[in-house]
Design a protein around this motif. Sequence first.
Motif, PDB file in Angstrom:
ATOM      1  N   UNK A   1     -32.861   3.558  24.244  1.00 21.40           N
ATOM      2  CA  UNK A   1     -32.260   2.975  25.447  1.00 21.40           C
ATOM      3  C   UNK A   1     -32.985   3.370  26.723  1.00 21.40           C
ATOM      4  N   UNK A   2     -33.921   4.315  26.644  1.00 16.89           N
ATOM      5  CA  UNK A   2     -34.628   4.742  27.854  1.00 16.89           C
ATOM      6  C   UNK A   2     -35.516   3.610  28.364  1.00 16.89           C
ATOM      7  N   UNK A   3     -35.209   3.133  29.564  1.00 15.86           N
ATOM      8  CA  UNK A   3     -35.960   2.034  30.161  1.00 15.86           C
ATOM      9  C   UNK A   3     -35.629   0.684  29.563  1.00 15.86           C
ATOM     10  N   UNK A   4     -34.589   0.605  28.714  1.00 18.65           N
ATOM     11  CA  UNK A   4     -34.277  -0.621  27.984  1.00 18.65           C
ATOM     12  C   UNK A   4     -33.400  -1.561  28.805  1.00 18.65           C
ATOM     13  N   UNK A   5     -33.553  -2.856  28.539  1.00 18.29           N
ATOM     14  CA  UNK A   5     -32.701  -3.903  29.111  1.00 18.29           C
ATOM     15  C   UNK A   5     -31.610  -4.209  28.098  1.00 18.29           C
ATOM     16  N   UNK A   6     -30.353  -4.001  28.507  1.00 14.97           N
ATOM     17  CA  UNK A   6     -29.215  -4.241  27.617  1.00 14.97           C
ATOM     18  C   UNK A   6     -28.485  -5.492  28.100  1.00 14.97           C
ATOM     19  N   UNK A   7     -28.170  -6.380  27.170  1.00 13.88           N
ATOM     20  CA  UNK A   7     -27.504  -7.647  27.500  1.00 13.88           C
ATOM     21  C   UNK A   7     -26.232  -7.777  26.681  1.00 13.88           C
ATOM     22  N   UNK A   8     -25.124  -8.136  27.370  1.00 12.55           N
ATOM     23  CA  UNK A   8     -23.851  -8.404  26.692  1.00 12.55           C
ATOM     24  C   UNK A   8     -23.458  -9.841  26.989  1.00 12.55           C
ATOM     25  N   UNK A   9     -23.324 -10.656  25.957  1.00  4.42           N
ATOM     26  CA  UNK A   9     -23.052 -12.071  26.172  1.00  4.42           C
ATOM     27  C   UNK A   9     -24.262 -12.762  26.776  1.00  4.42           C
ATOM     28  N   UNK A  10     -24.015 -13.831  27.531  1.00  2.00           N
ATOM     29  CA  UNK A  10     -25.124 -14.601  28.085  1.00  2.00           C
ATOM     30  C   UNK A  10     -25.536 -14.160  29.480  1.00  2.00           C
ATOM     31  N   UNK A  11     -24.591 -13.541  30.238  1.00  2.00           N
ATOM     32  CA  UNK A  11     -24.884 -13.377  31.657  1.00  2.00           C
ATOM     33  C   UNK A  11     -24.756 -11.951  32.179  1.00  2.00           C
ATOM     34  N   UNK A  12     -24.532 -10.983  31.299  1.00  2.00           N
ATOM     35  CA  UNK A  12     -24.356  -9.607  31.778  1.00  2.00           C
ATOM     36  C   UNK A  12     -25.521  -8.737  31.312  1.00  2.00           C
ATOM     37  N   UNK A  13     -26.199  -8.109  32.281  1.00  2.79           N
ATOM     38  CA  UNK A  13     -27.388  -7.313  31.989  1.00  2.79           C
ATOM     39  C   UNK A  13     -27.325  -5.983  32.738  1.00  2.79           C
ATOM     40  N   UNK A  14     -27.976  -4.987  32.172  1.00  6.21           N
ATOM     41  CA  UNK A  14     -28.169  -3.728  32.859  1.00  6.21           C
ATOM     42  C   UNK A  14     -29.440  -3.085  32.280  1.00  6.21           C
ATOM     43  N   UNK A  15     -30.153  -2.369  33.122  1.00  9.24           N
ATOM     44  CA  UNK A  15     -31.348  -1.671  32.636  1.00  9.24           C
ATOM     45  C   UNK A  15     -31.138  -0.167  32.833  1.00  9.24           C
ATOM     46  N   UNK A  16     -31.440   0.607  31.794  1.00 11.77           N
ATOM     47  CA  UNK A  16     -31.331   2.059  31.892  1.00 11.77           C
ATOM     48  C   UNK A  16     -32.666   2.622  32.395  1.00 11.77           C
ATOM     49  N   UNK A  17     -32.552   3.518  33.343  1.00 12.05           N
ATOM     50  CA  UNK A  17     -33.763   4.134  33.878  1.00 12.05           C
ATOM     51  C   UNK A  17     -34.447   4.982  32.813  1.00 12.05           C
ATOM     52  N   UNK A  18     -35.773   4.917  32.844  1.00 14.24           N
ATOM     53  CA  UNK A  18     -36.524   5.765  31.915  1.00 14.24           C
ATOM     54  C   UNK A  18     -36.354   7.218  32.310  1.00 14.24           C
ATOM     55  N   UNK A  19     -36.407   8.079  31.316  1.00 16.43           N
ATOM     56  CA  UNK A  19     -36.227   9.514  31.598  1.00 16.43           C
ATOM     57  C   UNK A  19     -37.381  10.056  32.428  1.00 16.43           C
TER      58      UNK A  19
END
Length: 409
Positions: free
Chosen positions: A391-409
């Motif tokens: 998940x480090x630096x990863x783009x996470x998507x839930x459904x079609x329109x919700x996104x969040x990116x986790x900052x890299x360590x």
Amino acid sequence: MGGQVVSVGLLRPAEAACPPTKLAAMGAAELTRNAVDVLPEGELERKLALGRSLRVKLGIDVTAPDVTLGNGIPLQRMAAFQREGHTGVLIVGDYTTRIGDPSGRSATRPILSEEEIDRNARRFFEHASTIIDPDRTEVRFNGEWLAKLDFAEILRLTRTTTVARILERDDFAKRYSEQAPISVSELLYPLMQAYDSVAVEADVELGGTDQLYNLLMGRDVMQAYGLEPQVALTVELLLSWDETLMSASRGNYIALMDEPEEQFGKAMRIPDSLLPQWYRLVMESDSDPASSDPMEAKLELARFIVRRSHGEDAARTAEDHFTRVVREGQAPEEVAEVPLPEGDGTVHLPAVLVEHLAVASTSEARRMISQGGVKVNGQVVSDLDLPRSALEGALVQAGKRRFVRFRAA
């Protein structure tokens, strides 16, 4: 009560309103566009022929969290009257909210505090002003007159109708037949709403078809007080994408001041079968959406909704966002960045979805994961627990329109 709203200039007393210098000649047909009932027949035309500014009343619901497109349908009728020089009168039921309008309900509404009523009234006026003309609108709190009624005057008011007549209302009749509780204060609600029409000397009252009984009660009470009765004008109720009425409890509504991307995305959920109603009621368009490509018809509806609330630039940006994220399956241009939860080893993905992607609960998050609705860096994931490194630096998507990116360590 209501002082906060008055202090910022939302209240425009009748004596301060500027009468129009000239009333444009608009036929009643345009003013009553999409109306279901205009009663009694011919009365609106007679009032218009008097050549004076009419007072057009609408009671507003300050218990709801948002002003919806459904609320906007009677507001559009008020705006039509205002364009012809008439005065809109929004009635904030600060006093009647303590009872709760039982229309279409099987139970009494919750009672709000005075601070909540003031705050919600301010929000309603600001949001409704995307449709109505704020400079031709009075905002009145019915505590202004109802709080002053003594017992003798309340008895006089109750003599204008009978218990049998009140129990004719569908909601009361159903609850009575089921032996469900009905408080005396609820029985008084239609009379109190009717007295609002007496206090503001309404010429026309607007409402949905579920309000017809209350509007006609207003006519009876005005006549009993020696006033010229109001015209009752009801409009069709707007259905949402699930083909039920818009409701805060169902979450199936589009608010007048939702974010542009949210409005656009929700509008695109309207099924093809409901497009004729939405074109007719929301857009007030004579165009037949069935005559064009359904997708283009829906896009035009979404553009209109966003443009009216937020402007042309916002409509274009919202459409670009929808095209990129929903139609093309890409991430939006701007994605919120958040830190990974603290700890070692693995990260529980359902908890992440609830905290950062507005998923309602961990059980809902687990369901989304099991149905393939969650992606990490574009790949569907099925595990509930993932290594932190994934998940480090990863783009996470839930459904079609919700996104969040986790900052890299």
